[in-house]
Enzyme design. Structure first.
Site, mmCIF file in Angstrom:
data_model
loop_
_atom_site.group_PDB
_atom_site.id
_atom_site.type_symbol
_atom_site.label_atom_id
_atom_site.label_comp_id
_atom_site.label_asym_id
_atom_site.label_seq_id
_atom_site.Cartn_x
_atom_site.Cartn_y
_atom_site.Cartn_z
ATOM 1 N N ASP A 193 -10.846 33.968 3.669
ATOM 2 C CA ASP A 193 -12.229 34.395 3.399
ATOM 3 C C ASP A 193 -12.155 35.618 2.479
ATOM 4 O O ASP A 193 -11.065 36.163 2.257
ATOM 5 C CB ASP A 193 -12.979 34.722 4.704
ATOM 6 C CG ASP A 193 -12.247 35.715 5.566
ATOM 7 O OD1 ASP A 193 -11.370 35.303 6.339
ATOM 8 O OD2 ASP A 193 -12.520 36.921 5.461
ATOM 9 N N GLY A 245 -0.767 33.343 14.350
ATOM 10 C CA GLY A 245 -1.616 33.892 15.403
ATOM 11 C C GLY A 245 -2.043 32.815 16.394
ATOM 12 O O GLY A 245 -2.058 33.031 17.610
ATOM 13 N N ARG A 291 0.394 31.167 29.396
ATOM 14 C CA ARG A 291 -0.932 31.518 28.867
ATOM 15 C C ARG A 291 -1.355 30.661 27.681
ATOM 16 O O ARG A 291 -2.203 31.067 26.885
ATOM 17 C CB ARG A 291 -0.996 33.002 28.443
ATOM 18 C CG ARG A 291 -0.919 33.937 29.618
ATOM 19 C CD ARG A 291 -0.873 35.378 29.174
ATOM 20 N NE ARG A 291 -0.745 36.226 30.342
ATOM 21 C CZ ARG A 291 -1.652 37.098 30.741
ATOM 22 N NH1 ARG A 291 -2.761 37.265 30.066
ATOM 23 N NH2 ARG A 291 -1.459 37.821 31.808
ATOM 24 N N ARG A 342 -1.439 26.294 15.828
ATOM 25 C CA ARG A 342 -0.767 26.281 14.534
ATOM 26 C C ARG A 342 0.752 26.248 14.735
ATOM 27 O O ARG A 342 1.475 25.659 13.926
ATOM 28 C CB ARG A 342 -1.157 27.517 13.715
ATOM 29 C CG ARG A 342 -2.540 27.429 13.134
ATOM 30 C CD ARG A 342 -2.513 26.469 11.971
ATOM 31 N NE ARG A 342 -3.824 26.032 11.563
ATOM 32 C CZ ARG A 342 -4.577 26.614 10.630
ATOM 33 N NH1 ARG A 342 -4.146 27.704 10.037
ATOM 34 N NH2 ARG A 342 -5.726 26.111 10.305
ATOM 35 N N ARG A 351 -7.689 24.672 4.955
ATOM 36 C CA ARG A 351 -6.854 25.659 5.652
ATOM 37 C C ARG A 351 -5.512 25.065 6.022
ATOM 38 O O ARG A 351 -4.498 25.727 5.975
ATOM 39 C CB ARG A 351 -7.548 26.140 6.931
ATOM 40 C CG ARG A 351 -8.670 27.071 6.625
ATOM 41 C CD ARG A 351 -9.334 27.561 7.882
ATOM 42 N NE ARG A 351 -10.534 28.262 7.517
ATOM 43 C CZ ARG A 351 -10.883 29.450 7.988
ATOM 44 N NH1 ARG A 351 -10.139 30.056 8.863
ATOM 45 N NH2 ARG A 351 -11.977 30.020 7.586
ATOM 46 N N ARG A 356 5.469 36.674 10.136
ATOM 47 C CA ARG A 356 4.101 36.299 10.498
ATOM 48 C C ARG A 356 3.564 35.348 9.439
ATOM 49 O O ARG A 356 3.711 35.598 8.233
ATOM 50 C CB ARG A 356 3.229 37.553 10.594
ATOM 51 C CG ARG A 356 1.750 37.265 10.553
ATOM 52 C CD ARG A 356 0.903 38.394 11.058
ATOM 53 N NE ARG A 356 -0.468 38.286 10.569
ATOM 54 C CZ ARG A 356 -1.353 37.366 10.951
ATOM 55 N NH1 ARG A 356 -1.022 36.445 11.838
ATOM 56 N NH2 ARG A 356 -2.566 37.348 10.448
ATOM 57 N N SER A 360 -3.707 34.168 8.392
ATOM 58 C CA SER A 360 -4.771 34.242 7.391
ATOM 59 C C SER A 360 -5.188 35.700 7.208
ATOM 60 O O SER A 360 -4.878 36.566 8.037
ATOM 61 C CB SER A 360 -5.965 33.397 7.824
ATOM 62 O OG SER A 360 -6.455 33.880 9.042
#
Ligand code: HPA
Length: 234
Positions: A204, A20, A43, A24, A217, A87, A90
């Site tokens: 989470d 996402g 963008r 990353r 993470r 994908r 998280s």
């Protein structure tokens, strides 16, 4: 070039990993690919193409939520010929046996309404992962010292949820975790005969309220990248 991806024809590999977060994508390209070249920065949604064990791979940010992922996945598939889309992201854990840092391989992705919802009218389409990718990812994950779960997830439209009753029903029906993109990715893959999978780290937990500290993470993210790459080329 497309409206949202500034790459030239041929710049995008048939295998695309989609985090996402565009940073990353940069981190994964720098740490896991050889000769990674920046192929998109429209963008700020960074995309890189390089190679892994001799295989060409693109790592392209998707942004958050199904509408954003849908734009990038549509253009990657329809305009650049992507065939395998994984994908890496998280999710929030939903079941007691799902712990922080565990990895969930999303066999199915339930949703209230993806950008594709309107075309199905009264049918509740069941977005599902590609079996060959799912099986290979489960094998790749098993050799690691991480908890691994394979099952259904929930692709939500909201991070700040005003409908806790929906989460309750998902938990009640065995859904392992919640994220915001996979259902649309699986639906597009079905529409265009591509392979798709979501490999998700539990960052989470909705039941306990725990959250992974940021330094952990990164390590979890590395596990996901490796699982995705091994699955794509097994
Ligand atoms: N909800 C939705 N998406 C998420 C979450 C969550 O709790 N955690 C990580 N992605």
């Amino acid at each position: 070039m497309t409206i949202h991806i500034g790459a030239q024809q041929g710049d995008i590999a048939e295998t695309v990993l989609m985090p996402g977060d565009p940073y990353r994508a940069k981190w994964a390209a720098e740490n896991f690919l050889q000769n990674a070249q920046l192929v998109n920065e429209v963008r700020g949604m960074l995309g890189y193409t390089g190679s892994w064990n001799g295989h060409r791979v693109t790592i392209q940010g998707s942004g958050m939520g199904m509408p954003s992922l849908s734009i990038y996945a549509n253009e990657l598939i329809r305009d650049f010929g992507a065939k395998t889309l994984i994908r890496i992201g998280s999710c929030g854990g939903m079941q007691p046996q799902v712990k922080l840092r565990d990895v969930i391989l999303a066999m199915t992705a339930s949703t209230v309404g993806s950008p594709s919802h309107s075309i199905f009218k009264d049918v509740n389409f069941a977005p599902a992962a590609d079996w060959s990718l799912l099986q290979a990812a489960a094998q790749a994950a098993q050799s690691r010292e991480i908890g691994i779960h394979v099952g259904g997830i929930y692709s939500s439209d909201t991070f700040y949820d005003e409908r806790p009753d929906l989460n309750e029903q998902m938990v009640r029906h065995g859904i392992l975790g919640v994220e915001m993109e996979a259902a649309e990715l699986y639906t597009l893959a079905a529409r265009y005969q591509c392979r798709a999978l979501a490999v998700l780290t539990v960052s989470d937990h909705l039941g306990t309220g725990e959250a992974l500290p940021s330094e952990q993470r990164e390590r979890s993210f590395g596990d996901m990248v490796e699982i995705a790459l091994e699955a794509a080329f097994s």
